[in-house]
Scaffold this active site. Structure first.
Site, PDB file in Angstrom:
ATOM      1  N   LYS A  11       0.813  -1.217   0.000  1.00  0.00           N
ATOM      2  CA  LYS A  11       0.000   0.000   0.000  1.00  0.00           C
ATOM      3  C   LYS A  11       0.852   1.276   0.000  1.00  0.00           C
ATOM      4  O   LYS A  11       2.063   1.226   0.230  1.00  0.00           O
ATOM      5  CB  LYS A  11      -0.924  -0.027   1.216  1.00  0.00           C
ATOM      6  CG  LYS A  11      -1.940  -1.167   1.166  1.00  0.00           C
ATOM      7  CD  LYS A  11      -2.830  -1.149   2.395  1.00  0.00           C
ATOM      8  CE  LYS A  11      -3.855  -2.262   2.370  1.00  0.00           C
ATOM      9  NZ  LYS A  11      -4.727  -2.226   3.562  1.00  0.00           N
ATOM     10  N   TYR A  51     -12.343  -2.365  -3.934  1.00  0.00           N
ATOM     11  CA  TYR A  51     -12.890  -2.361  -2.573  1.00  0.00           C
ATOM     12  C   TYR A  51     -14.418  -2.263  -2.548  1.00  0.00           C
ATOM     13  O   TYR A  51     -15.000  -1.903  -1.527  1.00  0.00           O
ATOM     14  CB  TYR A  51     -12.257  -1.227  -1.756  1.00  0.00           C
ATOM     15  CG  TYR A  51     -10.826  -1.527  -1.395  1.00  0.00           C
ATOM     16  CD1 TYR A  51     -10.519  -2.492  -0.441  1.00  0.00           C
ATOM     17  CD2 TYR A  51      -9.777  -0.870  -2.016  1.00  0.00           C
ATOM     18  CE1 TYR A  51      -9.208  -2.787  -0.113  1.00  0.00           C
ATOM     19  CE2 TYR A  51      -8.456  -1.156  -1.690  1.00  0.00           C
ATOM     20  CZ  TYR A  51      -8.182  -2.116  -0.737  1.00  0.00           C
ATOM     21  OH  TYR A  51      -6.879  -2.406  -0.415  1.00  0.00           O
ATOM     22  N   ASN A 114      -1.831  -0.004   7.012  1.00  0.00           N
ATOM     23  CA  ASN A 114      -1.254  -1.261   7.490  1.00  0.00           C
ATOM     24  C   ASN A 114      -0.367  -1.964   6.465  1.00  0.00           C
ATOM     25  O   ASN A 114      -0.139  -3.158   6.549  1.00  0.00           O
ATOM     26  CB  ASN A 114      -2.350  -2.184   8.028  1.00  0.00           C
ATOM     27  CG  ASN A 114      -3.361  -2.585   6.982  1.00  0.00           C
ATOM     28  OD1 ASN A 114      -3.147  -2.406   5.782  1.00  0.00           O
ATOM     29  ND2 ASN A 114      -4.472  -3.141   7.421  1.00  0.00           N
ATOM     30  N   HIS A 117      -2.101  -5.583   1.600  1.00  0.00           N
ATOM     31  CA  HIS A 117      -3.381  -6.272   1.425  1.00  0.00           C
ATOM     32  C   HIS A 117      -3.058  -7.667   0.931  1.00  0.00           C
ATOM     33  O   HIS A 117      -2.129  -7.851   0.145  1.00  0.00           O
ATOM     34  CB  HIS A 117      -4.248  -5.571   0.370  1.00  0.00           C
ATOM     35  CG  HIS A 117      -5.348  -6.450  -0.155  1.00  0.00           C
ATOM     36  ND1 HIS A 117      -6.566  -6.556   0.473  1.00  0.00           N
ATOM     37  CD2 HIS A 117      -5.388  -7.308  -1.218  1.00  0.00           C
ATOM     38  CE1 HIS A 117      -7.317  -7.432  -0.192  1.00  0.00           C
ATOM     39  NE2 HIS A 117      -6.626  -7.896  -1.217  1.00  0.00           N
ATOM     40  N   GLU A 128      -9.147 -10.890  -7.807  1.00  0.00           N
ATOM     41  CA  GLU A 128      -8.258  -9.746  -7.598  1.00  0.00           C
ATOM     42  C   GLU A 128      -7.089  -9.759  -8.572  1.00  0.00           C
ATOM     43  O   GLU A 128      -6.720  -8.717  -9.129  1.00  0.00           O
ATOM     44  CB  GLU A 128      -7.773  -9.731  -6.145  1.00  0.00           C
ATOM     45  CG  GLU A 128      -8.891  -9.441  -5.169  1.00  0.00           C
ATOM     46  CD  GLU A 128      -8.510  -9.588  -3.709  1.00  0.00           C
ATOM     47  OE1 GLU A 128      -9.352  -9.247  -2.860  1.00  0.00           O
ATOM     48  OE2 GLU A 128      -7.388 -10.037  -3.396  1.00  0.00           O
TER      49      GLU A 128
END
Length: 140
Positions: A11, A51, A114, A117, A128
């Site tokens: 990310k 998302y 965080n 993913h 995905e």
């Protein structure tokens, strides 16, 4: 053991801190192979589609904004039980609750930032992966 693929995103908080190599090292040390990797700037449309499952959640807009705020690294990982293995390597979503040595314990800034993913199932991994890679992009 079944060889399978999973999808990973490093990310914007991770790429901003130049952690791609460090995170890739953790992934590879865990026995997963990076069989496709691309650094991209996710568009708003891509983030919203990716998302979409969270569209009704209060954090959706913030998540889309975060994921489009800087470069990300999208990856296909391969290995024995890759989905479960990568989820173990990532650690809990909340870095404060993540096990020692996991990516999130070592590198995450917060629950929202965080660092990574990972797909939650083989079925979602396939969906995905297809959003960012063709089969020709994946070289094992």
């Amino acid at each position: 053991m079944a060889i399978e693929r999973t999808f990973s995103i490093l990310k914007p908080d991770a790429t901003a801190r130049n952690l791609t190599g460090a995170i890739n090292a953790v992934i590879e040390e865990a026995g997963l192979r990076i069989v496709a990797q691309r650094r991209i700037r996710m568009s708003e449309a891509q983030a919203k589609t990716f998302y979409e499952v969270h569209a009704e959640r209060p954090f959706y807009g913030e998540l889309v904004s975060f994921m489009t705020s800087g470069p990300v690294v999208v990856q296909v990982l391969e290995g024995d039980n890759a989905v479960a293995k990568y989820r173990e390597v990532m650690g809990a979503t909340n870095p404060a609750q993540a096990a020692e040595g996991t990516i999130r314990k070592r590198f995450a800034v917060s629950v929202g930032e965080n660092s990574v993913h990972g797909s939650d199932s083989a079925e979602n991994a396939a969906i995905e992966i297809a959003q960012f890679f063709t089969e020709a992009d994946i070289v094992g």
